[in-house]
Design an enzyme around this catalytic site. Structure first.
Site, PDB file in Angstrom:
ATOM      1  N   CYS A 189      70.933  22.738  51.897  1.00 56.14           N
ATOM      2  CA  CYS A 189      71.252  22.402  50.501  1.00 56.14           C
ATOM      3  C   CYS A 189      72.502  23.152  50.054  1.00 56.14           C
ATOM      4  O   CYS A 189      73.608  22.789  50.448  1.00 56.14           O
ATOM      5  CB  CYS A 189      70.044  22.683  49.616  1.00 56.14           C
ATOM      6  SG  CYS A 189      70.059  21.672  48.138  1.00 56.14           S
ATOM      7  N   HIS A 211      66.126  19.801  52.082  1.00 52.80           N
ATOM      8  CA  HIS A 211      65.480  21.037  52.529  1.00 52.80           C
ATOM      9  C   HIS A 211      64.529  20.745  53.697  1.00 52.80           C
ATOM     10  O   HIS A 211      63.340  20.492  53.477  1.00 52.80           O
ATOM     11  CB  HIS A 211      64.667  21.650  51.383  1.00 52.80           C
ATOM     12  CG  HIS A 211      65.512  22.263  50.311  1.00 52.80           C
ATOM     13  ND1 HIS A 211      65.984  23.550  50.389  1.00 52.80           N
ATOM     14  CD2 HIS A 211      65.977  21.749  49.146  1.00 52.80           C
ATOM     15  CE1 HIS A 211      66.702  23.816  49.305  1.00 52.80           C
ATOM     16  NE2 HIS A 211      66.711  22.739  48.536  1.00 52.80           N
ATOM     17  N   GLU A 248      63.179  22.674  55.679  1.00 56.18           N
ATOM     18  CA  GLU A 248      62.147  23.707  55.879  1.00 56.18           C
ATOM     19  C   GLU A 248      60.773  23.297  55.344  1.00 56.18           C
ATOM     20  O   GLU A 248      59.752  23.783  55.813  1.00 56.18           O
ATOM     21  CB  GLU A 248      62.575  25.041  55.250  1.00 56.18           C
ATOM     22  CG  GLU A 248      62.693  25.072  53.719  1.00 56.18           C
ATOM     23  CD  GLU A 248      64.077  24.715  53.199  1.00 56.18           C
ATOM     24  OE1 GLU A 248      64.803  23.960  53.886  1.00 56.18           O
ATOM     25  OE2 GLU A 248      64.432  25.173  52.089  1.00 56.18           O
TER      26      GLU A 248
END
Ligand code: GLN
Length: 536
Positions: free
Chosen positions: A383, A509, A511
């Site tokens: 990001c 994102h 993750e």
């Protein structure tokens, strides 16, 4: 089947791993063949954690539908491997906002609005939504904070009422507490647990199960004492020592018989034999001696590592997939601006720049991107980390000296990162970003496409600014590849450098979708490149 409820409350102190314990319990129940759903109730008055400082709250965890939630939802998704939605997390702020809106509309026909029944009814309505939306057989519900907090009283009262409405046989109250140790004598004390159970009972809730947490072994005699003083059955006091490896928690709970205990107490029979072998294998792999790869995480909230919870977990998953040990060096991006911390960055095998907001420390992140590009050091940008990579490229490769994001410099001549048109008119800060799951088409034969090994993916977003398309051709001419685009081609989702071992960054994102058993491809790619660089 009637829906069963497991209510997790916390005693004595916070941060004893209530969320992890509840998540791991969820896994044990899923493994026994039940459809499990989870919900976290947060007693603070913010509507959601989206506008809270990561220093206060840790990471904001984003779900598929764009809900900005508590980081415990990350534990739930990672342990149980489920996809949660907006109904899985609510706050006192949401409960009051809804109730007050109804009052203003006149829905209460002149009645006096009170905590009981109006606030507690709204809490119960929201709890009911989980079963309605998911059709879950078992709902795991975690109450944030610690019993005794003023804020959590209405939640606990709502649970007490709910217990009577759905029937006592269909609920279990699981109290997770902490046993402190007196340093001078090494003695483990149960008194604070007794007090917190007394506090619960004063509002009409007697726990059915107590999970007693401590950093050392807890003898059975101590559990028996807790059982006696807290009026809980002996076999329902679970001694849970801190695990050295996070993902060992489900295995420890399984060994302690927690899965069967919960089912017995709920009057359920397992339809599946739990298979914990993959978790055992994972934990064995974690504990094995392995070469170490060092990642410099250049962030802004590095003092509080919880602010990067999912990033850290995703790195761990990717390291396991590459059979390496991972060590993270936490680097304060603002230090790099003052010529500090570079020794740490230079020792690292990879650089990761995570997401972030506001201008503090951004120049340090841009410097870190420059260092990675010029020295062929593997880089993953998440990001804001993609935005800083692009700003650096524009400044130092394209010679647009003042290139910036309009988030940090409104009057820059080269806003290579800029607001989308539909974001320009927004004045409210809460919940107005580009949030949640969006599709991304991968451009063939790029590092991203090779890493994912599929033509398209869906990833979770949380940002306001985007790559400015006016600069696309110029970037491409000089070696930047836009390897992930929105289906209409208008939004840059992934950018990467052509002549570099691994400089890849995403506007989303990744993750949030990494799982212990399903490590995220972009993270796996980073660690693979880092491992190669380190020659391990
Ligand atoms: N501040 C940037 C934006 O709003 C990046 C956000 C993030 O990193 N999550 O676009």
């Amino acid at each position: 089947m009637t829906t069963k409820y497991l209510f997790f409350t916390g005693g004595v102190v916070s941060s004893v791993g209530k969320g992890v314990t509840a998540a791991a319990t969820g896994l044990l129940l899923k493994e026994r063949g039940f459809k499990v759903a989870v919900q976290k109730l947060d007693p603070y008055i913010n509507v959601d954690p989206g506008t809270m400082s990561p220093y206060q709250h840790g990471e904001v965890y984003v779900l598929d539908d764009g809900a900005e939630t508590d980081l415990d939802l990350g534990h739930y998704e990672r342990f149980i491997d489920i996809r949660l939605s907006r109904v899985s997390n609510f706050t006192t702020g949401q409960v009051y906002a809804e109730t007050i809106a109804k009052e203003r509309r006149g829905d209460y026909l002149g009645g006096t609005i009170q905590v009981i029944p109006h606030i507690t009814n709204e809490i119960k309505r929201r709890i009911g939504l989980v079963e309605k939306e998911t059709g879950a057989e078992i709902v795991i519900l975690e109450v944030g904070g610690t019993v005794g907090d003023i804020e959590s009283q209405p939640f606990l009262e709502a649970l007490r009422q709910l217990r009577n409405e759905v029937g006592r046989e269909n609920c279990l109250f699981v109290h997770v507490t902490w046993l402190p140790v007196i340093g001078a004598t090494g003695e483990i004390k149960t008194k604070p647990t007794q007090h917190s159970v007394a506090a619960l009972r004063s509002i009409g809730i007697s726990p059915n199960v107590i999970i007693a947490r401590a950093d050392q072994d807890i003898e059975r005699s101590l559990c028996d004492k807790i059982a006696l003083f807290c009026d809980v059955e002996k076999d329902a006091v679970i001694p849970m020592k801190t695990a050295s490896v996070l993902y060992e928690v489900p295995l420890l709970l399984e060994e302690l018989g927690v899965g069967e205990l919960m089912l017995n107490k709920l009057g359920l029979k397992a339809t599946l034999e739990p298979d914990m072998r993959p978790w055992r294998k994972l934990v064995d792999e974690v504990k094995k001696e392995k070469p170490t790869v060092n990642v410099a995480l250049v962030g802004k909230y590095v003092e509080l590592q919880d602010a990067y919870m999912s990033v850290r977990e995703a790195l761990k998953h990717a390291a396991l997939a590459n059979s390496v040990e991972m060590s993270i060096s936490w680097v304060h991006s603002a230090d790099l601006e003052k010529d500090k911390g570079w020794d740490v960055v230079k020792r690292a095998d990879a650089v990761l720049v995570p997401g972030g907001f506001g201008s503090r420390g951004v120049e340090g992140k841009i410097l870190a991107a420059r260092y990675a590009r010029e020295n062929n050091v593997p880089y993953l940008g998440l990001c804001l980390g993609m935005q800083t990579m692009c700003i650096e490229f524009a400044r130092n490769v394209l010679d647009h000296e003042d290139a910036n994001s309009s988030e940090f410099d409104r009057s820059t001549e080269h806003p290579v990162i800029d607001l989308m048109l539909d974001q320009r008119s927004i004045t409210d800060m809460g919940g107005t970003m580009r949030l949640g799951l969006y599709p991304c088409l991968l451009q063939p034969e790029t590092k991203a496409a090779n890493a994912y090994a599929v033509p398209s993916v869906e990833e979770r977003h949380r940002h306001r600014f985007e790559f400015n398309n006016a600069y696309r051709t110029e970037f491409e001419k000089h070696g930047m590849v836009f390897s992930g685009l929105s289906p209409d081609g208008r939004l840059v989702e992934i950018a990467e450098l052509k002549d570099h071992p691994y400089m890849v960054a995403s506007q989303f994102h990744p993750e949030f979708l990494s799982r212990p058993m399903k490590p995220h491809p972009l993270f796996v790619g980073l660690i693979k490149a880092a491992k190669e660089k380190a020659g391990k």
